[in-house]
Design a protein around this motif. Sequence first.
Motif, PDB file in Angstrom:
ATOM      1  N   UNK A 226     -44.620  33.163  58.933  1.00  0.00           N
ATOM      2  CA  UNK A 226     -43.626  33.982  58.193  1.00  0.00           C
ATOM      3  C   UNK A 226     -42.670  34.516  59.509  1.00  0.00           C
ATOM      4  N   UNK A 227     -43.107  34.863  60.786  1.00  0.00           N
ATOM      5  CA  UNK A 227     -42.312  35.401  61.716  1.00  0.00           C
ATOM      6  C   UNK A 227     -41.611  34.334  62.557  1.00  0.00           C
ATOM      7  N   UNK A 228     -42.351  33.137  62.541  1.00  0.00           N
ATOM      8  CA  UNK A 228     -41.539  31.821  63.253  1.00  0.00           C
ATOM      9  C   UNK A 228     -40.326  31.559  62.075  1.00  0.00           C
ATOM     10  N   UNK A 229     -40.523  31.615  61.083  1.00  0.00           N
ATOM     11  CA  UNK A 229     -39.299  31.466  59.980  1.00  0.00           C
ATOM     12  C   UNK A 229     -38.188  32.363  60.061  1.00  0.00           C
ATOM     13  N   UNK A 230     -38.751  33.728  60.410  1.00  0.00           N
ATOM     14  CA  UNK A 230     -37.653  34.869  60.715  1.00  0.00           C
ATOM     15  C   UNK A 230     -36.939  34.661  61.835  1.00  0.00           C
ATOM     16  N   UNK A 231     -37.570  34.101  62.874  1.00  0.00           N
ATOM     17  CA  UNK A 231     -36.842  33.717  64.113  1.00  0.00           C
ATOM     18  C   UNK A 231     -35.659  32.680  63.829  1.00  0.00           C
ATOM     19  N   UNK A 232     -36.129  31.859  63.210  1.00  0.00           N
ATOM     20  CA  UNK A 232     -35.216  30.700  62.926  1.00  0.00           C
ATOM     21  C   UNK A 232     -34.107  31.089  62.075  1.00  0.00           C
ATOM     22  N   UNK A 233     -34.411  31.937  61.107  1.00  0.00           N
ATOM     23  CA  UNK A 233     -33.182  32.191  60.071  1.00  0.00           C
ATOM     24  C   UNK A 233     -32.282  33.196  60.927  1.00  0.00           C
ATOM     25  N   UNK A 234     -32.840  33.875  62.041  1.00  0.00           N
ATOM     26  CA  UNK A 234     -31.980  34.955  62.619  1.00  0.00           C
ATOM     27  C   UNK A 234     -31.535  34.510  64.054  1.00  0.00           C
ATOM     28  N   UNK A 235     -31.663  33.181  64.194  1.00  0.00           N
ATOM     29  CA  UNK A 235     -31.441  32.585  65.593  1.00  0.00           C
ATOM     30  C   UNK A 235     -30.384  33.107  66.448  1.00  0.00           C
ATOM     31  N   UNK A 236     -29.216  33.159  65.526  1.00  0.00           N
ATOM     32  CA  UNK A 236     -27.809  33.466  66.045  1.00  0.00           C
ATOM     33  C   UNK A 236     -27.966  35.016  66.854  1.00  0.00           C
ATOM     34  N   UNK A 237     -28.473  36.077  65.815  1.00  0.00           N
ATOM     35  CA  UNK A 237     -28.400  37.227  66.349  1.00  0.00           C
ATOM     36  C   UNK A 237     -29.548  37.493  67.329  1.00  0.00           C
TER      37      UNK A 237
END
Length: 579
Positions: A226-237
């Motif tokens: 789940x946290x890997x997905x969170x990083x991918x989804x918020x990579x720009x920020x």
Amino acid sequence: MKGIASTLAIIWRLATPYFYSEDRRAGRLLLSAVIATELSLVAINVLLNQWNNRFYNALQDHNWDAFVSELMFFCLLAGAYILLAVYQVYLNQWLQIRWRQWMTKAYLGHWLAAANHYRMQLLGDAADNPDQRIAEDIQLFVERTLTIGIGLLSALVTLGSFVVILWTLSVAAPLHIFGTEWNIPGYLVWAALIYALAGTYLTHLIGWPLVTLNFNQQRYEADFRFNLVRVRENSEQIALLKGEPAETERLVDRFGRVVANWLLIMTRTKRLTFFTASYSQVSIVFPYVVVSPAYFAGKMQLGGLMQTASAFNSVQTSLSFFINVYRSLAEWRSVIQRLDGFGLSVIAAQAAAHTPPVIEVQAGDERAVELNNVAVNLPSGVPLVSADHVKLPRGEPVLVNGPSGSGKSTLFRAIAGIWPFGSGRVVVPKDARLMMLPQRPYFPVGSLAAAVTYPAEAGSYDTQQIREAINAVGLPALAQRLDEEAHWNRMLSLGEQQRLGIARALLQKPDFLFLDEATASLDEPSEAVLYRLMQERLPGAAIISIGHRSTLAAFHRRRLALERDAGGYRVHEAGLKPD
């Protein structure tokens, strides 16, 4: 015993609905076919056990004709066994996919019905990572249930069949110890029973912690994923904030939990495997040790020895069923616990929407949305915002102001019917179409046309309508990419996403359009253009906006302000001069 009874009750609750569903005929037929093939395989094993006696006696007696005859009989049995084994696997897999399909649809229906998924998050449900519950745990539950259930049935039928054979052989060849004959009825059966019970007890003693360890492993793996997905989804920020070291540290910490728990599983599995492997190896020679004295005493022929060893091994294997599947049982039980927790969370969220006191959303005959004695609370019960005798007539633009955290967005959620926490009544005109546009609109992964028209069904709008709406909101370049598939929430800027959100509203033409800072990422001139566009294209709609810009006042005839009082915040009528 209480824990076992509770687990069996959960299994029954999870497993039986499929066999009473609309697919029950196919499910019951497939299950019956799988059981029938398994019983047929047991019958063939019984015939093979009897064949052992005749075949090895033929070898001992140098009887060529009997030898050839028994070989031909074996070929017939082997052919039937292969055919049944192949179709048992095939039918089992067919039943698995049908059962899993039904369970997946059922769980998706309960999870996504009437914003239940949203309430589960608000309640802090115990079912972490619903995606794993539905995608992985259902598959494991169906597979393990059939494998263990059919295996247990086979073990019981095999036990019943071979106990009779073994008991008869015990009478024909009494126990011999140091040259002395002992007439102990069914001594071979008792030997197999004692051996299997001792092995089962020791296996459970060594392996029971695996249930908790496997449960935790799935939780830690899901949390890390789940946290890997969170990083991918918020990579720009993350990139803009140069947060890579912090994210790496967080991910390594979460993966550390995966590794630590896995090491515990390794240690416990090593002990369990050491015992079960030793048990299996001893099982090979144990029946010969028990029955060989009778053979060497001349009380039994070679065929009888081989038949006894085969029957003893079948009885011992049946009695040792739980030893052989202990690891699978541990994983199965952890899957059952996770699915049960998910189901209980679904029920709790459903109850939260209907157990008084709740905010009721009712259909009315007026041409306005009405809030009567509405008190919006946090899920914990803490008062947030209240509104009484507030009317939002169709066709009237209304601006809603208030401090950050005062509950403006939550009030909109209550009107939409997805926030039940509180009391009072929201009356919505019968057959009226409400639409909520949040600050960050959602677009499913897929074609741009499907993203803009979401949640309408494919074909609800023709290509020209969609292209015209996208052009109208100022995105002519995107209007030519309707068939392009992408993750649009990542591909587009927030301003472009908000423009597409307005295009969605233009297509769907709601009677009441609620904008929760839905144009906040646009500059003021662009925002003004979009508001004029909505007023032009949606002349009969009530446009209710949450916003803080003073320029919004020009597009609304009325303002509601949220002001603090003794019980949180209260909605008041105010003039068109926002704070």
